[in-house]
Motif scaffolding. Structure first.
Motif, PDB file in Angstrom:
ATOM      1  N   SER A  36      31.231  44.553  34.409  1.00  0.00           N
ATOM      2  CA  SER A  36      31.076  43.764  33.188  1.00  0.00           C
ATOM      3  C   SER A  36      32.419  43.393  32.552  1.00  0.00           C
ATOM      4  N   ASP A  37      33.512  44.003  33.001  1.00  0.00           N
ATOM      5  CA  ASP A  37      34.846  43.688  32.470  1.00  0.00           C
ATOM      6  C   ASP A  37      35.495  42.495  33.162  1.00  0.00           C
ATOM      7  N   ILE A  38      34.936  42.059  34.280  1.00  0.00           N
ATOM      8  CA  ILE A  38      35.588  41.035  35.098  1.00  0.00           C
ATOM      9  C   ILE A  38      35.794  39.734  34.322  1.00  0.00           C
ATOM     10  N   GLU A  39      34.846  39.353  33.499  1.00  0.00           N
ATOM     11  CA  GLU A  39      35.008  38.113  32.732  1.00  0.00           C
ATOM     12  C   GLU A  39      36.254  38.184  31.844  1.00  0.00           C
ATOM     13  N   MET A  40      36.449  39.314  31.142  1.00  0.00           N
ATOM     14  CA  MET A  40      37.628  39.489  30.304  1.00  0.00           C
ATOM     15  C   MET A  40      38.893  39.472  31.148  1.00  0.00           C
ATOM     16  N   VAL A  41      38.851  40.119  32.293  1.00  0.00           N
ATOM     17  CA  VAL A  41      40.019  40.168  33.174  1.00  0.00           C
ATOM     18  C   VAL A  41      40.398  38.758  33.619  1.00  0.00           C
ATOM     19  N   LEU A  42      39.413  37.967  34.002  1.00  0.00           N
ATOM     20  CA  LEU A  42      39.685  36.585  34.409  1.00  0.00           C
ATOM     21  C   LEU A  42      40.253  35.761  33.248  1.00  0.00           C
ATOM     22  N   GLN A  43      39.720  35.949  32.054  1.00  0.00           N
ATOM     23  CA  GLN A  43      40.228  35.218  30.886  1.00  0.00           C
ATOM     24  C   GLN A  43      41.685  35.593  30.609  1.00  0.00           C
ATOM     25  N   LEU A  44      41.980  36.874  30.672  1.00  0.00           N
ATOM     26  CA  LEU A  44      43.351  37.323  30.432  1.00  0.00           C
ATOM     27  C   LEU A  44      44.280  36.825  31.527  1.00  0.00           C
ATOM     28  N   GLN A  45      43.828  36.901  32.768  1.00  0.00           N
ATOM     29  CA  GLN A  45      44.613  36.394  33.889  1.00  0.00           C
ATOM     30  C   GLN A  45      44.943  34.918  33.686  1.00  0.00           C
ATOM     31  N   ASN A  46      43.955  34.128  33.298  1.00  0.00           N
ATOM     32  CA  ASN A  46      44.162  32.695  33.093  1.00  0.00           C
ATOM     33  C   ASN A  46      45.043  32.415  31.887  1.00  0.00           C
ATOM     34  N   GLN A  47      44.881  33.209  30.843  1.00  0.00           N
ATOM     35  CA  GLN A  47      45.698  33.040  29.641  1.00  0.00           C
ATOM     36  C   GLN A  47      47.173  33.295  29.945  1.00  0.00           C
ATOM     37  N   LEU A  48      47.438  34.307  30.764  1.00  0.00           N
ATOM     38  CA  LEU A  48      48.820  34.672  31.079  1.00  0.00           C
ATOM     39  C   LEU A  48      49.357  33.937  32.303  1.00  0.00           C
ATOM     40  N   ALA A  49      48.475  33.287  33.054  1.00  0.00           N
ATOM     41  CA  ALA A  49      48.849  32.477  34.226  1.00  0.00           C
ATOM     42  C   ALA A  49      49.748  33.234  35.198  1.00  0.00           C
ATOM     43  N   PHE A  50      49.358  34.465  35.529  1.00  0.00           N
ATOM     44  CA  PHE A  50      50.190  35.226  36.452  1.00  0.00           C
ATOM     45  C   PHE A  50      49.503  35.550  37.772  1.00  0.00           C
ATOM     46  N   LEU A  51      48.205  35.385  37.854  1.00  0.00           N
ATOM     47  CA  LEU A  51      47.461  35.620  39.084  1.00  0.00           C
ATOM     48  C   LEU A  51      46.466  34.482  39.259  1.00  0.00           C
ATOM     49  N   ASP A  52      45.998  34.339  40.476  1.00  0.00           N
ATOM     50  CA  ASP A  52      44.941  33.336  40.683  1.00  0.00           C
ATOM     51  C   ASP A  52      43.792  33.947  41.484  1.00  0.00           C
TER      52      ASP A  52
END
Length: 170
Positions: A36-52
């Motif tokens: 259930s945390d994956i959505e937040m992880v993806l949002q943070l990843q996209n916000q910081l633009a460090f992983l794809d």
């Protein structure tokens, strides 16, 4: 099977660790990452633009017995995450990220320290990581954790930027 037995011991040690760890003034806590945390992880990843990474990759990582996936919370809000991969006595930091609102508040150090403790419980005594050469903020953070620059991966990232390789001995 070996990691599963270790994982059970890790949960027992985690309970003790959480009981003994003094309460952080900011009320931050670290727990194991859930699907259930994956959505937040993806949002943070996209916000910081460090992983794809995509959702499937994160699900695979958190289901892997050789991955330690943790999140930092404040009052039930996820504010950061870290992924570590265990390889016998070596380990790798796959990702660590903290919401910009909470950067420089000790969350990255909290995530790293928690992950390091878990890796040590599984027998790891060193950790490797790659970071963009241009990411001086992250490099300073890793160097504050006594990381030593041990190499370079030329044109490592999709955009052609090279990666600095660090090692941290436990």
């Amino acid at each position: 099977r070996h990691l599963n037995g270790n994982r059970r011991r890790w949960f027992k040690k985690q309970i003790i660790y959480n009981l003994l760890m003094p309460n952080n003034k900011q009320n931050f806590s670290v727990r194991e990452m859930r699907n259930s945390d994956i959505e937040m992880v993806l949002q943070l990843q996209n916000q910081l633009a460090f992983l794809d990474w995509n959702q499937k990759q994160y699900f695979q990582e958190i289901e892997s017995p050789s991955t330690i996936a943790i999140v930092a919370e404040k009052e039930n809000d996820n504010i950061g995450f870290a992924l570590f991969h265990l390889l016998t006595d070596e380990s790798e930091l796959l990702a660590i990220a903290v919401s910009p609102k909470y950067q420089r508040a000790g969350i990255g150090s909290l995530l790293f320290t928690d992950g390091k403790m878990k890796l040590q419980n599984f027998g790891a005594d060193k950790l490797f990581l790659e970071v963009r050469e241009s990411n001086q903020k992250a490099r300073n953070f890793y160097e504050s954790l006594n990381a030593s620059l041990v190499g370079r991966r030329v044109k490592y990232y999709k955009d052609g930027e090279s990666a600095a390789i660090y090692r941290i001995d436990f």
